[in-house]
Design a protein around this motif. Structure first.
Motif, PDB file in Angstrom:
ATOM      1  N   ASP A   1       0.826  -1.209   0.000  1.00 14.36           N
ATOM      2  CA  ASP A   1       0.000   0.000   0.000  1.00 14.36           C
ATOM      3  C   ASP A   1       0.859   1.258   0.000  1.00 14.36           C
ATOM      4  O   ASP A   1       0.571   2.221  -0.714  1.00 14.36           O
ATOM      5  CB  ASP A   1      -0.934  -0.003   1.214  1.00 14.36           C
ATOM      6  N   SER A   2       1.919   1.284   0.841  1.00 11.64           N
ATOM      7  CA  SER A   2       2.786   2.460   0.901  1.00 11.64           C
ATOM      8  C   SER A   2       4.004   2.333   0.013  1.00 11.64           C
ATOM      9  O   SER A   2       4.799   3.255  -0.081  1.00 11.64           O
ATOM     10  CB  SER A   2       3.239   2.690   2.347  1.00 11.64           C
TER      11      SER A   2
ATOM     12  N   SER B   1       8.771   2.417   8.948  1.00  9.82           N
ATOM     13  CA  SER B   1       8.993   2.490   7.499  1.00  9.82           C
ATOM     14  C   SER B   1      10.411   2.963   7.208  1.00  9.82           C
ATOM     15  O   SER B   1      10.887   3.952   7.786  1.00  9.82           O
ATOM     16  CB  SER B   1       7.987   3.445   6.858  1.00  9.82           C
TER      17      SER B   1
ATOM     18  N   SER C   1      -5.479   4.375   9.913  1.00 11.83           N
ATOM     19  CA  SER C   1      -4.447   3.344   9.683  1.00 11.83           C
ATOM     20  C   SER C   1      -4.106   2.570  10.951  1.00 11.83           C
ATOM     21  O   SER C   1      -2.951   2.239  11.200  1.00 11.83           O
ATOM     22  CB  SER C   1      -3.180   3.982   9.102  1.00 11.83           C
TER      23      SER C   1
END
Length: 662
Positions: free
Chosen positions: A74-75, A89, A136
């Motif tokens: 998704d990211s 991340s 999220s």
């Protein structure tokens, strides 16, 4: 300008004990003694597990999974698990110490939408889609319906001085992990300081004014969110962060004010008022900074305090610059600097353009590597290094194929062709060469009793299921079945009068039939095993004999040798066809018909003749019975009157002699 697609490879260390040295190598037989696993390749990378954000958050984690690495679809970034901070991340980690620019003002709230569906089911499909998890947190609930998040807190304190942020290990090579902002360049943009801790979330924004409810009562969609305000620009930072200047020495203490006179000793009275403090002396230079103490345990994050004043800018870093970047024909990134120096990356990129034909753009390799098509981490297709194209497989299903489509349980139809225009769904054509195969080749080796190599279906009343044409009628066929042929409907032959001329009744059909010989026979299956010939006893003609009687019923044709293996390769020595004489059996029927009619005419004529002879016999028998005036029983009986005609012709019943015709 060349278009590039860069494939970024990240090495993942795996635990293995393969040999006595407790380390292993992939692409090398001499792994480094300090590594448990060393991988070397200039054409391949390492693929870590790929999953969506929802799947990543569902992975069980604990203290033993510290350092777990996945790729978030998704990211579009790598995430690693750290017990103290959770999933982190790699796209948000910085390597320098420059300050982060101030956050831009929050965007204006969007206009209020009409009463709509729940904010955690925006498309009203009843499914928790990833994009509907607004905060999220892996849950779809009322927390996703809060207002916009408040402005980000102030930037954290600057980190300690370090080495150049685009050469973290000081080896002078632009390693992939040193491209901090993953923009494919190693420059000052990678020196942005680490993002400070996120400030406490602002209070939820005031909900918008609810729009009027529609008359129909159907929920409307949510109003669009207002655009986020732009992020303030980051101040320029030198290539390298200079050392912090020394802290000034502490100033000396000011002189103490004069003491007041002591009171006479007496009984302890109340304490007198304190004298005024003397003026503070000027601050002396700051003393040297003491050594940095060990970092204490991280305490809980407190409320964000006001941003401190920016520190002094350190001295300017190195002055060399990157003068050019380019990709060579092998896809390697080549960087030139003003020192001068040339750096060639070992990371390989796909090149669009730059091939031998510079007038066109291309996607592919300049080496003997395959080009794979991958989805969901599975190879779905391949353009092989010899030019074959595969769908549903990565290997050749049958030798000689340029394109392979292989079905599976989920997709049982290997290739489908559809057309709603004036064209074919599937078109096959052989325009040259000596192949015995068809423009469209169909074969069936399954187990279903009604399975077909080629199936034609007519979906309209006046159309064709299968149409075969031979536009150059010589020794070929418009349709050839080498084996049993069956049909359940009308078997028609074009026989309209408008298609014919010089129509004549067959002359002397009986003469032709009498010269034809019907025979029984068996085929030479041992000599011609691959022509599809019928087994057992057969009934028919000999073509050479029919050719003498009716040459128009015989033609010389070719039969291909077909065996029972895929592709119907020929097993005949010296050639793939057998030249034979063929008979049009169906055209024998009119000859037989006219022969039957001619035979019936002969039968009818003989029948008439027999009837006439029978009448003559009957008349003769009658005359014998009458006796024609002879055979009287007694001469004394009177004779008929010769003068009376009636009496002369009328015999005496007692005088009739009956003669047995036998």
């Amino acid at each position: 300008m060349k278009k590039i697609i860069t494939l970024f490879a990240t090495a993942m260390f795996l635990s293995a004990g393969i040999n006595a040295q407790n380390n292993a190598g992939l692409g090398t037989t001499t792994p480094n003694a300090s590594s448990i696993l060393e991988m070397q390749s200039t054409t391949q990378g390492v693929l870590v597990p790929r999953m969506t954000a929802v799947q990543r958050l569902a992975v069980p984690v604990n203290a033993t999974t510290e350092g777990l690495l996945v790729y978030d679809l998704d990211s579009l970034c790598f995430f690693y698990y750290k017990v103290s901070t959770g999933w982190t991340s790699l796209c948000n980690s910085g390597g320098g110490t420059g300050p982060t620019g101030p956050a831009g003002p929050p965007g204006a709230n969007g206009s209020s939408g009409t009463n709509g569906i729940s904010c955690w089911d925006l498309n009203s499909n009843g499914v928790n889609d990833p994009g509907e998890d607004i905060n999220s947190d892996g849950n779809w609930d009322g927390l996703d319906c809060q207002g916009a998040v408040g402005a980000a807190g102030p930037a954290g304190a600057n980190g300690t001085n370090g080495i150049s942020c685009w050469d973290l290990n000081g080896n002078g090579v632009q390693d992939p992990a040193e491209d901090i902002n993953t923009d494919g360049n190693w420059n000052a943009a990678d020196c942005a300081g680490a993002t400070g801790a996120t400030g406490a979330a602002g209070a939820p924004g005031a909900p918008g004014v609810a729009g009027p409810t529609g008359a129909s009562g159907i929920n409307g969609t949510n109003g669009v969110t207002g655009p986020t305000g732009p992020i303030g620009p980051t101040g320029p930072t030198g290539f390298g962060v200079g050392p912090t200047g020394p802290t000034g020495a502490n100033g000396t203490n000011g002189a103490a004010g004069p003491a007041g006179p002591a009171g006479p000793a007496g009984a302890a009275g109340p304490t007198g008022a304190a004298g005024a403090a003397g003026p503070i002396g000027p601050a002396g230079p700051a003393g040297p900074a003491g050594p940095t103490g060990a970092a204490g345990a991280a305490g809980p994050v407190g409320a964000a305090g006001p941003a401190g004043a920016a520190g002094a800018t350190g001295p300017t870093g190195p002055t060399w610059t990157i003068t050019s970047t380019n990709y060579d024909t092998d896809g390697n990134l080549v960087i030139n600097t003003s020192i001068p120096s040339t750096i060639t990356s070992t990371n390989r990129a796909w090149i669009l353009g730059g091939n031998a034909n510079a007038a066109t753009e291309s996607f592919g390799t300049t080496t003997a590597q395959h080009v794979d098509l991958i989805s969901n981490n599975i190879v779905r297709g391949r353009l092989s290094n010899v030019g074959e194209f595969f769908i549903g497989t990565t290997v050749t299903a049958l030798a000689g194929d340029l394109m392979n489509g292989v079905s599976n349980a989920a997709f049982p139809w290997a290739i489908n062709g559809y057309s709603n225009q004036n064209g074919s769904g599937v078109y096959g054509s052989v325009t040259a060469g000596g192949t015995q195969f068809g423009g469209v080749q169909g074969e069936y080796f399954g187990t279903n009793a009604i399975g077909a190599g080629v199936r034609g279906i007519c979906g309209a009343g006046n159309q064709l299921g299968v149409n075969g044409q031979n536009v150059a009628v010589t020794t070929g066929w418009s349709g050839l079945f080498q084996g049993d042929l069956g049909y359940t409907g009308f078997f028609g032959v074009a026989s309209d009068a408008k298609l014919k001329k010089n129509i004549q009744t067959i002359d002397n059909p009986m003469g032709m039939i009498m010269q034809m010989r019907g025979v029984t026979y068996e085929h030479r299956l041992d000599q011609y095993p691959d022509l599809g010939l019928k087994t057992g006893t057969n009934y028919g003609f000999i073509a050479q004999e029919i050719e003498i009687v009716a040459p128009d019923l015989v033609r010389t044709k070719t039969l291909p040798h077909i065996n029972s293996t895929n592709r119907g390769t020929s097993s005949a020595p010296g050639g793939s066809n057998e030249t034979v004489k063929t008979v049009s059996y169906i055209e024998v029927v009119p000859i037989l018909l006219e022969g039957i009619k001619q035979q019936q005419m002969m039968i009818d004529s003989l029948k008439t003749s027999v009837e006439e002879q029978q009448k003559k016999i009957e008349q003769l028998e009658q005359q014998i019975r009458i006796g024609n005036g002879q055979g009287y029983n007694s001469p004394s009986q009177s004779q008929p009157d010769a003068g009376n005609p009636a009496q002369a012709d009328k015999p005496d019943p007692q005088q009739v002699v009956v003669v047995d015709p036998k």
